[in-house]
Enzyme design. Structure first.
Site, PDB file in Angstrom:
ATOM      1  N   SER A 125       0.833  -1.205   0.000  1.00  0.00           N
ATOM      2  CA  SER A 125       0.000   0.000   0.000  1.00  0.00           C
ATOM      3  C   SER A 125       0.865   1.251   0.000  1.00  0.00           C
ATOM      4  CB  SER A 125      -0.869  -0.023   1.261  1.00  0.00           C
ATOM      5  OG  SER A 125      -1.446   1.237   1.477  1.00  0.00           O
ATOM      6  N   TYR A 150      -1.993  -1.596  10.920  1.00  0.00           N
ATOM      7  CA  TYR A 150      -2.244  -2.046   9.541  1.00  0.00           C
ATOM      8  C   TYR A 150      -1.095  -1.618   8.621  1.00  0.00           C
ATOM      9  CZ  TYR A 150      -3.677  -1.555   4.717  1.00  0.00           C
ATOM     10  OH  TYR A 150      -3.671  -1.594   3.344  1.00  0.00           O
ATOM     11  N   LYS A 154       2.099  -3.854   6.408  1.00  0.00           N
ATOM     12  CA  LYS A 154       2.497  -3.791   4.993  1.00  0.00           C
ATOM     13  C   LYS A 154       4.003  -3.559   4.880  1.00  0.00           C
ATOM     14  CE  LYS A 154      -1.424  -4.780   3.374  1.00  0.00           C
ATOM     15  NZ  LYS A 154      -1.614  -6.106   2.782  1.00  0.00           N
TER      16      LYS A 154
END
Ligand code: UD1
Length: 337
Positions: A125, A150, A154
């Site tokens: 992302s 989160y 990544k």
């Protein structure tokens, strides 16, 4: 050629499955159905006329995953989508995020050695850049400290893959750093299925237009941008789906020597929240009920991709406009009534 798609019934994944099937790959889907349903599989079949193999497996379950790879050594490539993706939830349940997005990635990489010369595509992302100092954002922009578990999963995921490859593993991988995926398949047979109150802009917009939500809150109009609202790079999910196939083909090419690479995946164009609202209203010929609200903590002001690398090295460019995506998102929403 058989390709495994983990989390294959999710939003971006299901569109990628369609793109793979349309290019005649045989697709094997693993999904635990935690954030989707078997209707998506039916949608894929109705669009493509093909039936991908489906396994209801939770990749956190090591023995199920191991058994799967024992049974399917014929897989040539893995596109790994299975992960949690809600920023706010990740702050409340960090261990669930690290278990699902990080631990399960490790299990998957360990199992991938049962395949001959595995090729691996990782869903990353643009959140890894946080607020980049220079725009548009190139792949050389520094990865900055994540402001949510989160986002951290990544960053860590990318590092795990690279460390594993550097250890001499017989793996080739590409991380795709997505900007903001929106829209739905133009048939409206598959699309985004947020559970509960949507956190992302476009599902909130479509649900407000459909009357499921009373009013859309625009999170801040005092940002240092032209209209005061945040700017993002909104990419049609079918464009995003297609780059997965192209990236995979790059790795499957015998002459491709590079073991690991990273690409930004966006359109290169920035649009504000108000641009999204105005375009949505115009292309769908309706009025949206919205109000200006406080800023959302953790939001960056502006993010849009420099697309030079992906264009030059993978020969890919987004073809669809934001207007197309907002039309498709609305057609999909209307079918959810
Ligand atoms: C968010 C995540 C990002 C993640 C991506 C996955 C945050 C801070 N970032 O990106 O890490 O990779 O989703 O899809 O959550 N907006 C409103 N009202 C709303 C919803 C959103 O004004 O009800 C605004 C936001 O402030 C932002 C823009 O719309 O400016 C896009 O928001 P969103 O769709 O949530 O995406 P990101 O925040 O860019």
């Amino acid at each position: 050629m058989k390709i495994l798609v983990t989390g294959g019934l999710g939003f971006i994944a299901s569109h990628t499955v369609v793109a793979l099937l349309e290019k005649n790959y045989e697709v094997v889907i693993i999904d635990n159905l935690s954030n989707t349903s078997l209707d998506v599989l039916e949608g894929i079949t109705r669009i493509t006329g093909k039936n991908p193999d489906f396994y209801q497996i939770d990749i956190r379950n090591k023995s199920d995953l191991s058994q799967f790879f024992n049974e399917r050594p014929d897989i040539k490539g893995i596109i790994h989508f299975a992960a949690f993706k809600a920023v706010g939830e990740s702050v409340e349940k960090p261990l669930d995020y690290y278990e699902n997005n990080v631990a399960a990635l490790v299990y998957l990489l360990k199992e991938s050695c049962k395949i001959n010369q595995p090729k691996f595509i990782f869903s990353s992302s643009c959140t890894v850049y946080d607020q980049a100092k220079t725009l548009p954002i190139t792949e050389n922009a520094p990865v900055q400290k994540a402001n949510s578990p989160y986002g951290n999963t990544k960053q860590i995921g990318e590092e795990i893959i690279l460390d594993y490859i550097n250890s001499g593993a017989d793996l080739q991988a590409i991380s795709l750093r997505y900007f903001n995926p929106i829209g739905a398949h133009p048939t409206a047979l598959i699309g985004e299925l947020p559970i509960g109150v949507p956190q992302n802009l476009v599902p909130f917009v479509t649900q407000t237009a459909a009357g499921k939500r009373e009013v859309l809150s625009v999170f801040g109009n005092d940002y240092p941008t032209e209209d005061g609202t945040c700017i993002r790079d909104y990419i049609h999910v079918m464009d995003l789906a297609e780059i997965h196939v192209i990236a995979l083909e790059k790795l499957l090419d015998q002459n491709h020597a590079k073991s690991y690479d990273v690409f930004n995946v966006g359109t290169g164009k920035g649009n504000s929240v108000l641009d999204v609202i105005k375009t949505f209203e115009k292309v769908n010929n309706l009025k949206l009920n919205y109000k200006i609200a406080n800023r959302r903590p953790g939001d960056v002001t502006t993010a849009y991709a420099d697309t030079d690398k992906v264009e030059k090295e993978l020969g890919w460019k987004a073809k669809r406009s934001m207007a197309d995506a907002l039309k498709d998102a609305w057609q999909w929403e209307k079918k959810q009534q």
